[in-house]
Design an enzyme around this catalytic site. Structure first.
Site, PDB file in Angstrom:
ATOM      1  N   LYS A   1      -8.819   1.927   1.658  1.00 34.22           N
ATOM      2  CA  LYS A   1     -10.101   2.570   1.967  1.00 34.22           C
ATOM      3  C   LYS A   1     -11.229   2.093   1.058  1.00 34.22           C
ATOM      4  CE  LYS A   1     -10.859   6.151  -1.249  1.00 34.22           C
ATOM      5  NZ  LYS A   1      -9.943   5.716  -2.264  1.00 34.22           N
TER       6      LYS A   1
ATOM      7  N   LYS B   1       0.830  -1.217   0.000  1.00 33.41           N
ATOM      8  CA  LYS B   1       0.000   0.000   0.000  1.00 33.41           C
ATOM      9  C   LYS B   1       0.865   1.268   0.000  1.00 33.41           C
ATOM     10  CE  LYS B   1      -3.695   2.538   0.749  1.00 33.41           C
ATOM     11  NZ  LYS B   1      -4.639   2.763  -0.345  1.00 33.41           N
TER      12      LYS B   1
END
Ligand code: ADP
Ligand code: MG
Length: 310
Positions: free
Chosen positions: A212, A128
């Site tokens: 997210k 990420k």
């Protein structure tokens, strides 16, 4: 009246290349709020989740730089900080937009922890991207010094990468649901949520950043939302993105989109998690959209965006 979870991209809060001042972020959200308010004005119930990539990355950097004077905080605690700061910026701007447009709406930001599994495969490889972009020279230097894991991000430069486990459970999802069912606008699971693992019945923060988009999908499923909208800075999902033969997707079925995933059309760290999140939610027989924030309403009316269905 539809119950909609929107996932607001980091670009809506901080435009790429723009200085990360409080004022710039506040002003970007002032603009974003007008589009979010339109979704509510159209008669929908709204839960907002948002990214925090640039913000949490800056906090990590701030902590690194100040470490000799002030002890560093773990990344999960910094994610909690960004839920507060970005939540505040969103809440105040939306509140002001509602006042200006004569809308009677309460809005509330919830700190949200999200449970992940300590045995998640993701803990083997950091994927990420967080924080600022580094150029080729800086990239080589960071690698040589072994400061932190760093990888290329969508041909836009290099970024620090952290572990990104899958969200398993949104804590307090029932509270998010009762608040939104009561007609309130809720901001929840910011930055993908504060990652926690449960061991011997006890919750504990863990250093990772949950995507997210995947968290938003989990949240949408958990509160039985009708629609998941992933709002970003492109109007559509494309095949062969950025190439001469790029092709816009309007309405796409889960099975078809899964085939495109296998063909490698979507960059990990940007479009891939959105596509996977949209697939996950649509599998439940609901609608997912990936679209531009500025065209959120047009998308709900079927005039823009990429719609994903079973
Ligand atoms: P956000 O901050 O909204 O999460 P990201 O930068 O993570 O936004 O993801 C959106 C970006 O994904 C777009 O700006 C685009 O450059 C990139 N992208 C990668 N692959 C594709 C694709 N196949 N179709 C559309 N956009 C893509
Ligand atoms: Mg993103």
């Amino acid at each position: 009246m539809k119950k909609i979870v929107v996932a607001l991209g980091g670009n809506a809060i901080l435009t790429a290349g723009e200085k990360a001042t409080f004022e710039n972020q506040y002003n970007s959200v002032t603009k974003a709020s007008k589009f979010l308010a339109k979704i509510i004005k159209a008669g929908n119930k709204l839960v907002i989740s948002h990214g925090n990539g640039p913000q949490v990355g800056n906090l990590v950097l701030q902590n690194e730089i100040a470490a000799a004077t002030i002890p560093e905080f773990p990344i999960y605690a910094l994610t909690a900080e960004t839920q507060g700061s970005i939540g505040f910026i969103l809440e105040e701007n939306l509140n002001n937009t509602f006042i200006q447009e004569g809308m009677e709406k309460n809005i509330v930001t919830l700190l949200t922890r999200v449970e992940v599994s300590s045995t998640d495969e993701a803990f083997k490889d950091p994927t990420k991207p967080i924080g600022r972009f580094y150029n080729e020279e800086e990239y080589k230097e960071i690698l040589a010094e072994g400061r932190f894991p760093i990888k290329q991000d969508s041909n836009r430069g290099y970024r620090r990468v952290v572990y990104s486990p899958k969200p398993q459970k949104i804590l307090n999802a029932e509270i998010v649901n009762s608040l939104v069912e009561d007609g309130n606008v809720v901001i929840a699971t910011g930055g993908g949520g504060i990652p926690v693992v449960r061991e011997d019945g006890i919750y504990k923060g863990i250093d990772a950043v949950i995507d997210k988009d995947l968290t938003s999908s989990k949240l949408a499923e958990s509160i039985d939302a009708d629609i998941l909208m992933i709002l970003t800075d492109v109007e559509n999902v494309y095949l062969n993105y950025g190439q001469e033969n790029e092709k816009k997707l309007d309405i796409v079925k889960v099975a078809e989109l899964e085939a495109y995933v296998k063909e490698g059309h979507f960059s990990s760290g940007s479009m891939l998690p959105k596509v996977l999140a949209a697939i996950e939610f649509a599998k439940g027989g609901k609608e997912s959209y990936i679209c531009s924030l500025n065209k959120a309403n047009e998308t709900l009316e079927g005039r823009s965006g990429t719609k994903i269905i079973l």
